[in-house]
Enzyme design. Structure first.
Site, short mmCIF file in Angstrom:
data_model
loop_
_atom_site.label_atom_id
_atom_site.label_comp_id
_atom_site.label_asym_id
_atom_site.label_seq_id
_atom_site.Cartn_x
_atom_site.Cartn_y
_atom_site.Cartn_z
N GLU A 44 66.35 9.52 23.96
CA GLU A 44 65.11 8.80 23.63
C GLU A 44 65.46 7.37 23.21
O GLU A 44 64.69 6.44 23.40
CB GLU A 44 64.41 9.54 22.48
CG GLU A 44 62.99 9.11 22.25
CD GLU A 44 62.63 9.06 20.79
OE1 GLU A 44 63.04 8.09 20.12
OE2 GLU A 44 61.93 9.97 20.33
N ARG A 53 56.40 9.96 24.66
CA ARG A 53 57.44 8.94 24.43
C ARG A 53 57.60 8.00 25.65
O ARG A 53 58.69 7.55 25.96
CB ARG A 53 58.80 9.56 24.11
CG ARG A 53 58.85 10.34 22.82
CD ARG A 53 58.69 9.42 21.61
NE ARG A 53 59.00 10.11 20.38
CZ ARG A 53 58.14 10.87 19.69
NH1 ARG A 53 56.90 11.00 20.12
NH2 ARG A 53 58.50 11.46 18.58
N SER A 90 65.04 10.68 16.16
CA SER A 90 65.38 11.59 17.25
C SER A 90 66.22 10.85 18.29
O SER A 90 65.78 9.84 18.82
CB SER A 90 64.12 12.09 17.95
OG SER A 90 63.26 12.71 17.05
N1 EPU Z 1 64.38 22.86 15.27
C1 EPU Z 1 65.52 23.61 15.03
N2 EPU Z 1 66.60 22.98 14.48
C2 EPU Z 1 66.61 21.68 14.16
C3 EPU Z 1 65.46 20.90 14.40
C4 EPU Z 1 64.36 21.52 14.97
O1 EPU Z 1 65.56 24.79 15.31
O2 EPU Z 1 67.63 21.20 13.65
C5 EPU Z 1 63.21 23.50 15.88
C6 EPU Z 1 62.37 24.31 14.92
O3 EPU Z 1 61.92 25.44 15.62
C7 EPU Z 1 61.17 23.45 14.65
C8 EPU Z 1 61.02 22.72 15.96
O4 EPU Z 1 62.36 22.55 16.43
O5 EPU Z 1 60.06 24.22 14.37
C9 EPU Z 1 60.38 21.36 15.83
O6 EPU Z 1 61.11 20.58 14.88
P1 EPU Z 1 60.46 19.33 14.15
O7 EPU Z 1 59.15 19.71 13.59
O8 EPU Z 1 61.47 18.77 13.20
O9 EPU Z 1 60.14 18.33 15.31
P2 EPU Z 1 61.00 17.86 16.57
O10 EPU Z 1 60.39 18.45 17.79
O11 EPU Z 1 62.44 18.12 16.35
C10 EPU Z 1 59.50 15.79 17.08
C11 EPU Z 1 59.64 14.30 17.24
C12 EPU Z 1 59.81 13.63 15.89
C13 EPU Z 1 58.58 13.94 15.06
C14 EPU Z 1 58.44 15.47 14.93
C15 EPU Z 1 57.17 15.87 14.23
C16 EPU Z 1 60.63 13.98 19.41
C17 EPU Z 1 61.82 13.56 20.20
N3 EPU Z 1 60.76 14.00 18.09
O12 EPU Z 1 60.72 16.29 16.55
O13 EPU Z 1 59.86 12.22 16.11
O14 EPU Z 1 58.68 13.37 13.77
O15 EPU Z 1 58.39 16.07 16.24
O16 EPU Z 1 56.08 15.71 15.07
O17 EPU Z 1 59.60 14.28 20.00
C18 EPU Z 1 61.37 10.43 16.50
O18 EPU Z 1 60.85 10.32 17.60
O19 EPU Z 1 62.30 9.69 16.12
C19 EPU Z 1 60.92 11.50 15.60
C20 EPU Z 1 61.48 11.72 14.41
#
Ligand code: EPU
Length: 338
Positions: free
Chosen positions: A334, A164, A238
């Protein structure tokens, strides 16, 4: 070129926050942009560059000049046996570019389906999802310097991409406006399906032969199930970055919370999902006045209707404080605060 005054920026930010832009211009060509940047009336004025407005939180009116970048166009520049180079104007909707490439069987950005915002904003924060980042297919971009309107080309190495991150958020912050982006896409796809949810969704869809179309559809299904549609509920995806912590800090965290999820990060660090930290701190689905934490994805803060930017900012600070208190981890926004 039409310069409007005292324009509501509410339609131009996905949080749906009311803020007034003192001056406002929609930019259709590079010439127009250079003309306005070098005009004596506007040269010294503060400028705010808006693409899709999907990564910005307004906490005040903007007293300077808002430049809404609408530069259009998707063109294939050249191709060889393996690759095709596609150049898009900064104002092109990112998902439209993804759909264009998928329609032509150009592989590489199908995992980045349904990310809101414009092409010009994409390299700025090196957009990424489901195991792919724009840096993986990035060739070069053109950007206009705010101080004198000069057009410069930035190659991959010039952009200092990270998670990012890019040079445009650091050393060159506020100095350039991206006007076009060229991607090097693949004629023979390499499928990125290591992300668990993609595999599960492809199975649910009954996909037997993997295609970039199928991956795109799987990603769209996952995103629509987790992330709120800004047309229905204001948000900017995010709100925080996933924190990268030292191995020692991670070991401490894990000894207290053995279930903490983690991913390897550069420089021996460990990335911990902010969504997990926020959920464990009790915020998921919570509502505070007109603001809230999304019930399906705790990393997303939402505007339930009439929230001001300050209210969202206050909520983000409360979330940060409780995550810091419970886990000793500092969450970094972010989203760009104006
Ligand atoms: N999780 C939770 N609770 C939640 C959300 C997430 O426990 O409410 C945990 C779970 O363990 C899950 C892990 O977090 O397995 C990862 O969650 P998720 O796959 O939803 O991805 P993220 O890390 O929360 C990032 C990006 C997203 C992107 C997804 C998929 C960032 C800041 N965000 O989210 O990007 O779509 O991975 O690759 O890196 C964005 O930047 O706006 C965005 C949506």
């Amino acid at each position: 070129m039409l310069i409007q005054e005292n324009i509501s920026l509410k339609p131009y930010n996905t949080f749906g926050i009311e803020a007034i832009g003192r001056y406002f211009a929609e930019i259709q060509t590079i010439d127009e942009l250079q003309e306005i940047l070098t005009s004596p009336v506007y040269q010294a004025m503060d400028k705010l560059v808006l693409g899709g407005g999907s990564n910005v939180l307004f906490t005040r009116n903007f007293e300077g000049l808002v430049l809404k970048i609408n530069l259009p166009g998707i063109n294939t520049l050249r191709e060889d046996d393996e690759h095709v180079w596609v150049k898009a104007g900064a104002g092109v909707n990112w998902h439209d570019l993804v759909m264009h490439c998928i329609g032509h069987n150009y592989a590489g950005i199908e995992n980045l389906s349904l990310i809101w915002g414009t092409v010009g904003a994409a390299p700025m924060q090196n957009i990424g999802a489901y195991g792919v980042e724009i840096k993986d297919v990035f060739e070069e971009l053109e950007a206009v310097r705010l101080s004198d309107g000069a057009l410069h080309t930035f190659r991959h190495a010039d952009c200092h991409f990270g998670y990012r991150e890019s040079i445009f958020k650091h050393d060159l912050k506020g100095q350039y406006i991206i006007v076009s982006v060229t991607l090097r896409l693949n004629k023979k796809p390499t499928f990125h399906t290591s992300y668990g949810a993609i595999q599960v969704t492809l199975r649910e869809m009954g996909v037997e032969h993997l295609t970039i179309q199928a991956i795109s559809e799987a990603v769209c299904r996952i995103r629509t199930s987790k992330l709120p549609d800004p047309h229905q509920i204001g948000n900017a995806g995010s709100f925080f970055k996933n924190p990268e912590i030292s191995q020692a800090d991670f070991e401490r965290l894990k000894s207290q919370y053995p279930n903490v999820p983690s991913y390897p990060a550069p420089d021996g660090k460990v990335k911990v999902p902010a969504g997990w930290l926020i959920e464990q701190a009790g915020w998921k689905g919570k509502r505070v006045g007109n603001t809230g934490v999304h019930a399906q994805q705790a990393l997303v803060l939402v505007n339930h209707g009439q929230a001001t930017g300050d209210e969202i900012k206050r909520l983000s600070e409360q979330v940060q404080a409780s995550v810091a208190e419970k886990f000793g981890v500092k969450l970094q926004a972010e989203v760009n605060l104006v």
